[in-house]
Design a protein around this motif. Structure first.
Motif, PDB file in Angstrom:
ATOM      1  N   ALA A 120      -3.715  -0.971  -6.307  1.00  0.00           N
ATOM      2  CA  ALA A 120      -3.847  -1.587  -4.986  1.00  0.00           C
ATOM      3  C   ALA A 120      -3.147  -2.937  -4.882  1.00  0.00           C
ATOM      4  O   ALA A 120      -3.311  -3.624  -3.881  1.00  0.00           O
ATOM      5  CB  ALA A 120      -5.331  -1.751  -4.636  1.00  0.00           C
TER       6      ALA A 120
ATOM      7  N   VAL B  25      -9.802  -0.044  -0.019  1.00  0.00           N
ATOM      8  CA  VAL B  25      -9.699   0.424  -1.407  1.00  0.00           C
ATOM      9  C   VAL B  25     -11.052   0.880  -1.920  1.00  0.00           C
ATOM     10  O   VAL B  25     -11.176   1.946  -2.544  1.00  0.00           O
ATOM     11  CB  VAL B  25      -9.123  -0.697  -2.299  1.00  0.00           C
ATOM     12  CG1 VAL B  25      -9.296  -0.354  -3.786  1.00  0.00           C
ATOM     13  CG2 VAL B  25      -7.652  -0.914  -1.983  1.00  0.00           C
TER      14      VAL B  25
ATOM     15  N   ARG C 223      -7.913  -4.837   3.128  1.00  0.00           N
ATOM     16  CA  ARG C 223      -7.368  -3.881   2.166  1.00  0.00           C
ATOM     17  C   ARG C 223      -8.385  -3.597   1.062  1.00  0.00           C
ATOM     18  O   ARG C 223      -8.505  -2.459   0.612  1.00  0.00           O
ATOM     19  CB  ARG C 223      -6.072  -4.425   1.561  1.00  0.00           C
ATOM     20  CG  ARG C 223      -5.347  -3.421   0.659  1.00  0.00           C
ATOM     21  CD  ARG C 223      -4.006  -3.951   0.180  1.00  0.00           C
ATOM     22  NE  ARG C 223      -3.341  -2.995  -0.692  1.00  0.00           N
ATOM     23  CZ  ARG C 223      -2.187  -3.211  -1.314  1.00  0.00           C
ATOM     24  NH1 ARG C 223      -1.565  -4.361  -1.146  1.00  0.00           N
ATOM     25  NH2 ARG C 223      -1.646  -2.303  -2.103  1.00  0.00           N
TER      26      ARG C 223
ATOM     27  N   SER D 114       0.825  -1.213   0.000  1.00  0.00           N
ATOM     28  CA  SER D 114       0.000   0.000   0.000  1.00  0.00           C
ATOM     29  C   SER D 114       0.854   1.256   0.000  1.00  0.00           C
ATOM     30  O   SER D 114       0.542   2.233  -0.691  1.00  0.00           O
ATOM     31  CB  SER D 114      -0.920   0.004   1.231  1.00  0.00           C
ATOM     32  OG  SER D 114      -1.811  -1.087   1.206  1.00  0.00           O
TER      33      SER D 114
END
Length: 819
Positions: A623, A762, A758, A559
């Protein structure tokens, strides 16, 4: 007898050193009996901060005329066997110079049987070991008495253990040691951590100090620029077009490390460098984890002694092995993370005051943007955070059986011990009872099988392993490192007993026939025969050998580095190209601007293009490939709910492609498809989560002891282990739905394979961005790599290369016509 404060300074003075302030703080804290976490730059002197603290604080028990060296005082935990040997050499120097009557030993999978026997009679004063070997020591009958004199535990390279199950295993082992020694001093050492408080809390649940050491280590990051920029880049050709420049850089260096991200890539680069400079034979070497131990040891010793000009290596040399002669590092391809790049850079200039230098070698044009981003991120010390797993029931089950060996355990006492760890601080009573029942009788579905009655409750209330065969089998399986079954490679000898070369994964060798050639350990080899998990080979002169592929080669973009990449692109979108790397990639990005737009930090770029195959969507969340895989599957499934459609998916670290045979109104549909609402349910429905969980269950089954990998010389194949674990998975799913290992498999798929947290972050971030939908007349520089990824599944390597060459030629003609 010297005062404790007098020990370090004279020894430092003999080397022309002066103690740093952080070293003095550590010495003082240990003298007060405090635990803590030391975080400092690579090569800043962390090892001697803790080792001199141990000698100053603990050596008073030793006397020069003692018949035997002091009993066990210090445990030094290291994540790697290679690092253990190097640490032993570093710790021995002060003992010799200060004439301290301590013995020093190493206990790992590489320790000889003779040395193990000596340690069984009496442990050394300081023992360097790994988490797995420590747990094995704790299973011995006399473990408590053997550890009776222990005063200090040092966990080296704590960041390498923090985020995985090996760290959880170590937490449980430390809990046992703390119960035996409530005043035990525990220290962690790390150089690359982005979340220090969490790292400290996991290692020291009862609290401890945080010492921030020297962070002024200068890391010089530069980029080797290609002679020509490909405006339509694609990943997969290993960057060998940069061979001549890498060769010249190696020639200009007295000693360097050439890091690659995979073992296959290391094999190719080593062979390519040797072919480019045959006169380097004997002064360049290859190092990766699949090579024989003797080969790795020779490379490490030769490197330390300054006898090697270059070593092509993988993460096997990432950690804190001290190679003073190394003056620079070359990184082939993107390191994919800031911490990893800093760790590798630190292998050069590995001494206080010396700068570390790393040169980035892009394997395709877009990696120039990553190189520029990495340079900025390293300068800003934007290091990734690592978080400890929690409630790993497979590790807990293994630990229960381990503690039942030897002296055994009482459940109430062990529960308190387990809950004292960070990983199991929220362990519920019903989860604990399930684990106890599972090791006692196999739980609800395995009670009829004696092999799963591993632990019995004796009349005195102590739980023990009574069956000697099950005890021996369990000891052989202790640990949380699970990899695909490997085949040993040996040179063919008519009399047998050929020299060991290392190992490759079984799946690779299974595709070979006798006479087929492949590249390994820098040699072209020919398969002679396979016998009992050993492949016998001989040298070959084949011109096009295959290259073994090992799992774990595709690391997703972190990230932190992804954010830095977007910042570089945002600057380019505003006409700012800072630094040589961005100047070099400017022609590519300017073409992206002409045919589409350059993404910015406040915009989500979506490109559409219609070809003979159908309607393409190219989306760029930046991402990482793992998150993009989950996102692509999610978008395809959500769209298919509204109307039937089939999609082909391709992903890379920058974006994803969805290809549908029919027209798709992406402008209308996309905003709703990117909603973070009901994410968990939709992700589970969008993927074959059951199949993914069953594959994940193989690891869980091995760690928990459900599946045994076999005895030395008769290891089970990957197919056998997968079949056995799959059978357990189906039995539990149908007859024991409450089995906690099933839930763990699903959670690990979501967290490790799909990065659900994550993905949620995102989607939340994308919701705040301006969606820019751009129709394309032809695929641009960002879309082209995704097209190539989509073609990999259907074309052979040769056909893929031909197809790419034709596509690039057509696109270059179109770009040239615009001038």
């Amino acid at each position: 007898m010297r005062k404790p404060s007098d020990l370090a300074s004279p020894w430092f003075a003999t080397r022309g050193w002066k103690p740093f302030a952080f070293q003095k703080r550590v010495w003082a804290a240990v003298a007060r009996g405090e635990s803590g976490l030391l975080h400092a730059s690579t090569g800043a002197g962390k090892t001697y901060a803790l080792w001199l603290a141990a000698l100053q604080h603990l050596h008073a028990q030793d006397t020069p005329r003692a018949k035997h060296p002091a009993p066990l005082q210090v445990l030094w935990i290291t994540p790697m066997r290679a690092l253990a040997a190097d640490t032993a050499r570093a710790l021995q120097a002060p003992l010799d110079a200060l004439q301290i009557h301590w013995s020093l030993g190493v206990r790992s999978g590489d320790t000889s049987s003779a040395e193990r026997a000596r340690q069984s009679r009496r442990l050394p004063s300081a023992l360097i070991t790994t988490p797995e070997s420590l747990t094995l020591l704790l299973t011995r009958d006399a473990a408590q008495s053997e550890f009776a004199s222990l005063r200090l535990v040092v966990v080296d390279e704590w960041h390498e253990l923090l985020g995985n199950k090996r760290g959880v295993q170590l937490q449980l082992a430390l809990a046992r040691l703390r119960r035996w020694h409530p005043g035990l001093i525990v220290w962690g050492i790390s150089a690359t951590l982005g979340n220090l408080e969490h790292a400290r809390d996991v290692l020291l649940p009862e609290g401890g100090c945080l010492v921030q050491g020297r962070q002024d280590k200068r890391i010089e990051v530069d980029t080797l620029l290609p002679e020509a920029i490909e405006r339509f880049p694609w990943a997969g050709h290993m960057g060998l077009k940069m061979l001549a420049q890498v060769r010249d850089e190696v020639a200009r260096s007295s000693s360097c490390l050439v890091f690659t991200n995979t073992r296959a890539q290391a094999e190719l680069w080593y062979q390519a460098l040797l072919e480019a400079r045959p006169d380097w034979a004997g002064i360049i070497a290859l190092h990766h984890a699949s090579l024989a131990r003797e080969t790795r040891n020779w490379v490490e010793q030769s490197l330390k002694q300054g006898q090697l000009k270059a070593v092509v290596c993988t993460s096997s040399l990432d950690l804190g092995v001290d190679f003073l002669p190394v003056e620079r590092v070359l990184q082939i391809g993107s390191a994919k993370g800031v911490a990893r790049l800093m760790q590798r850079a630190g292998r050069s200039g590995h001494a206080p005051g010396r700068p570390s230098r790393v040169t980035l070698v892009p394997t395709h044009s877009l990696e120039l943007v990553e190189a520029a981003a990495a340079r900025e991120a390293v300068a800003a010390r934007q290091i990734e955070a690592r978080r400890s797993p929690a409630l790993c029931m497979d590790v807990l089950v293994q630990h229960l059986v381990s503690m039942a060996l030897g002296a055994g355990f009482r459940p109430a006492q062990l529960l308190e011990e387990v809950r004292s760890t960070w990983a199991y601080r929220h362990l519920r009573d019903e989860q604990w009872q399930w684990a106890l029942e599972f090791v006692r009788n196999g739980g609800a579905s395995l009670g009829a099988y004696p092999d799963y009655h591993r632990v019995i409750e004796a009349p005195d209330g102590v739980w023990r392993v009574a069956n000697a065969r099950l005890a021996r089998r369990h000891r052989m399986g202790i640990g949380t490192i699970v990899s695909d079954a490997s085949i040993q490679l040996k040179f063919w000898s008519k009399g047998g007993g050929g020299r060991n070369l290392g190992s490759v994964e079984e799946a690779f060798v299974a595709r070979l026939r006798p006479g087929d050639a492949f590249l390994f350990a820098g040699r072209t080899l020919e398969l002679v025969r396979i016998d009992n998990m050993t492949a016998y080979v001989r040298r070959s002169t084949a011109r096009k050998p295959a290259v073994p592929r090992w799992n774990g080669g595709r690391m997703p973009l972190s990230s932190e580095l992804a954010r830095a990449v977007v910042e570089q692109l945002d600057s380019a979108a505003h006409g700012r190209y800072h630094g040589p790397a961005m100047q070099a990639v400017k022609p590519l990005l300017e073409l992206q601007r002409r045919w589409s737009v350059i993404p910015t930090h406040d915009m989500l770029l979506a490109e559409t293009w219609t070809s003979r195959q159908g309607c393409h969507l190219f989306l760029y969340p930046f991402a990482g490939r793992t998150t993009h895989l989950g996102l692509a599957s999610l978008l395809a499934w959500r769209y298919s709910r509204s109307q039937p459609a089939s999609f082909s998916i391709a992903v890379n670290d920058y974006g994803l492609e969805l290809l549908c045979p029919g027209e798709v109104p992406w402008a209308v549909m996309l905003p709703d498809l990117l909603s973070p609402d009901e994410l968990l349910e939709d992700v589970l429905a969008s993927l074959n989560a059951g199949e993914m969980a069953m594959r994940r269950f193989r690891e869980i089954a091995q760690i928990s002891g459900l599946v045994f990998g076999g005895y030395p010389g008769s290891h089970k194949s990957t197919r056998q282990i997968q079949a056995s674990s799959g059978l357990f998975f189906e039995v539990f799913r149908q007859h024991d739905a409450g089995n906690l290992l099933l839930g763990q498999a699903r959670d690990e798929v979501l967290n490790a394979e799909l990065e659900i947290d994550r993905l949620a972050q995102v989607l939340s971030r994308l919701g705040g961005l301006r969606l820019h939908l751009q129709p394309l007349a032809r695929p641009g520089p960002l879309a082209f790599p995704l097209l190539v990824e989509g073609m990999r599944e259907t074309l052979s390597t040769e056909k893929l290369a031909d197809r790419i060459a034709r596509m690039v030629a057509d696109l270059e003609k179109a770009a040239s016509r615009e001038r």
